[in-house]
Design a protein around this motif. Structure first.
Motif, PDB file in Angstrom:
ATOM      1  N   MET A   1       0.726  -0.620  -0.104  1.00 54.07           N
ATOM      2  CA  MET A   1       0.311  -0.087  -0.440  1.00 54.07           C
ATOM      3  C   MET A   1       0.726   0.986  -0.009  1.00 54.07           C
ATOM      4  N   SER A   2       0.360   1.997  -1.264  1.00 55.25           N
ATOM      5  CA  SER A   2       1.439   3.662  -1.038  1.00 55.25           C
ATOM      6  C   SER A   2       1.028   4.653  -0.068  1.00 55.25           C
ATOM      7  N   VAL A   3       2.214   5.262   0.533  1.00 54.30           N
ATOM      8  CA  VAL A   3       1.675   6.516   1.571  1.00 54.30           C
ATOM      9  C   VAL A   3       0.473   7.337   1.305  1.00 54.30           C
ATOM     10  N   ALA A   4       0.488   7.839  -0.066  1.00 50.39           N
ATOM     11  CA  ALA A   4      -0.649   8.360  -0.760  1.00 50.39           C
ATOM     12  C   ALA A   4      -2.220   7.459  -0.584  1.00 50.39           C
ATOM     13  N   GLN A   5      -2.169   6.405  -0.690  1.00 49.03           N
ATOM     14  CA  GLN A   5      -3.427   5.943  -0.454  1.00 49.03           C
ATOM     15  C   GLN A   5      -3.361   5.876   1.394  1.00 49.03           C
ATOM     16  N   ARG A   6      -2.338   5.639   1.766  1.00 47.79           N
ATOM     17  CA  ARG A   6      -2.796   5.751   3.575  1.00 47.79           C
ATOM     18  C   ARG A   6      -2.875   7.442   4.220  1.00 47.79           C
ATOM     19  N   VAL A   7      -2.830   8.265   3.771  1.00 52.01           N
ATOM     20  CA  VAL A   7      -3.085   9.621   3.700  1.00 52.01           C
ATOM     21  C   VAL A   7      -4.163   9.686   2.838  1.00 52.01           C
ATOM     22  N   GLY A   8      -4.602   9.108   2.191  1.00 49.39           N
ATOM     23  CA  GLY A   8      -6.368   9.070   2.011  1.00 49.39           C
ATOM     24  C   GLY A   8      -6.708   9.910   0.311  1.00 49.39           C
ATOM     25  N   PRO A   9      -8.071   9.914  -0.112  1.00 52.82           N
ATOM     26  CA  PRO A   9      -7.451  10.080  -1.624  1.00 52.82           C
ATOM     27  C   PRO A   9      -7.943  11.709  -1.535  1.00 52.82           C
TER      28      PRO A   9
ATOM     29  N   ALA B   1      -3.679  25.363   4.070  1.00 47.80           N
ATOM     30  CA  ALA B   1      -5.079  24.300   2.975  1.00 47.80           C
ATOM     31  C   ALA B   1      -5.890  23.080   3.851  1.00 47.80           C
ATOM     32  N   ALA B   2      -5.253  22.694   5.016  1.00 46.45           N
ATOM     33  CA  ALA B   2      -5.871  21.376   5.375  1.00 46.45           C
ATOM     34  C   ALA B   2      -5.270  21.466   6.715  1.00 46.45           C
ATOM     35  N   PRO B   3      -5.844  22.642   7.663  1.00 50.22           N
ATOM     36  CA  PRO B   3      -5.223  22.358   8.876  1.00 50.22           C
ATOM     37  C   PRO B   3      -5.898  21.635  10.038  1.00 50.22           C
ATOM     38  N   TYR B   4      -6.563  20.749   9.772  1.00 52.84           N
ATOM     39  CA  TYR B   4      -7.168  19.411  10.392  1.00 52.84           C
ATOM     40  C   TYR B   4      -6.200  18.151  10.083  1.00 52.84           C
ATOM     41  N   LEU B   5      -5.116  18.012   9.220  1.00 54.47           N
ATOM     42  CA  LEU B   5      -4.926  16.968   9.118  1.00 54.47           C
ATOM     43  C   LEU B   5      -4.390  15.863   9.838  1.00 54.47           C
ATOM     44  N   VAL B   6      -4.685  15.082   9.853  1.00 49.70           N
ATOM     45  CA  VAL B   6      -3.466  13.681  10.467  1.00 49.70           C
ATOM     46  C   VAL B   6      -2.289  13.354  10.070  1.00 49.70           C
ATOM     47  N   ALA B   7      -2.059  13.318   9.133  1.00 49.30           N
ATOM     48  CA  ALA B   7      -1.215  12.894   8.669  1.00 49.30           C
ATOM     49  C   ALA B   7       0.863  13.429   9.049  1.00 49.30           C
ATOM     50  N   SER B   8       1.292  12.505   9.391  1.00 52.69           N
ATOM     51  CA  SER B   8       2.621  13.281   9.982  1.00 52.69           C
ATOM     52  C   SER B   8       3.176  13.837   8.777  1.00 52.69           C
ATOM     53  N   ASP B   9       4.112  14.562   9.571  1.00 54.27           N
ATOM     54  CA  ASP B   9       5.010  14.933   7.501  1.00 54.27           C
ATOM     55  C   ASP B   9       5.388  14.044   6.966  1.00 54.27           C
TER      56      ASP B   9
ATOM     57  N   GLU C   1       6.549  11.541   1.948  1.00 55.11           N
ATOM     58  CA  GLU C   1       6.307  10.589   1.316  1.00 55.11           C
ATOM     59  C   GLU C   1       5.161  10.977  -0.088  1.00 55.11           C
ATOM     60  N   ALA C   2       3.748  11.378   0.002  1.00 57.70           N
ATOM     61  CA  ALA C   2       2.892  11.573  -0.485  1.00 57.70           C
ATOM     62  C   ALA C   2       2.813  12.849  -1.990  1.00 57.70           C
TER      63      ALA C   2
ATOM     64  N   LEU D   1       6.101  13.528  -2.316  1.00 57.35           N
ATOM     65  CA  LEU D   1       6.905  12.376  -3.457  1.00 57.35           C
ATOM     66  C   LEU D   1       6.961  11.950  -4.456  1.00 57.35           C
ATOM     67  N   GLU D   2       5.485  11.070  -3.954  1.00 54.82           N
ATOM     68  CA  GLU D   2       5.518   9.452  -4.753  1.00 54.82           C
ATOM     69  C   GLU D   2       4.521  10.385  -5.843  1.00 54.82           C
ATOM     70  N   ALA D   3       3.681  11.663  -5.800  1.00 55.53           N
ATOM     71  CA  ALA D   3       2.783  12.718  -6.810  1.00 55.53           C
ATOM     72  C   ALA D   3       3.776  13.560  -7.366  1.00 55.53           C
ATOM     73  N   ALA D   4       4.731  14.255  -6.756  1.00 55.75           N
ATOM     74  CA  ALA D   4       5.838  14.621  -8.282  1.00 55.75           C
ATOM     75  C   ALA D   4       6.492  14.056  -8.871  1.00 55.75           C
ATOM     76  N   THR D   5       6.921  12.751  -8.392  1.00 58.08           N
ATOM     77  CA  THR D   5       8.040  12.318  -9.548  1.00 58.08           C
ATOM     78  C   THR D   5       6.752  11.298  -9.505  1.00 58.08           C
ATOM     79  N   ALA D   6       5.918  11.500 -10.271  1.00 55.01           N
ATOM     80  CA  ALA D   6       4.805  10.181 -10.805  1.00 55.01           C
ATOM     81  C   ALA D   6       4.805  12.241 -12.042  1.00 55.01           C
ATOM     82  N   MET D   7       4.586  13.253 -11.628  1.00 51.33           N
ATOM     83  CA  MET D   7       4.627  14.201 -12.498  1.00 51.33           C
ATOM     84  C   MET D   7       5.691  14.492 -13.285  1.00 51.33           C
TER      85      MET D   7
END
Length: 72
Positions: A1-9, A40-48, A53-54, A56-62
């Protein structure tokens, strides 16, 4: 499972929107992307680390370069 999936769609979409502002020749600053994501989303519970990692995954994919400047 990728980190992007763990932080949510929704967060993955938000990261993609932030990164779409960058020109394909630009380097994405992890520090700036983290700041923008938290603003943009101050309620985020995801760690830094999860966000980094999310981003990084998105940027390299782009095809963007990534600057790991969090320690600055």
């Amino acid at each position: 499972m990728s980190v992007a999936q763990r932080v949510g769609p929704l967060l993955e979409q938000a990261i993609t929107v932030l990164l779409n502002r960058a020109d394909r020749r630009d380097t994405v600053s992890i520090k700036a992307a983290l700041r923008e994501a938290r603003e943009a989303a101050p309620y985020l519970v995801a760690s830094d680390e999860e966000l980094t990692e999310a981003i990084l995954e998105a940027a390299t994919a782009m095809g963007l370069c990534v600057a790991f400047d969090c320690g600055e």
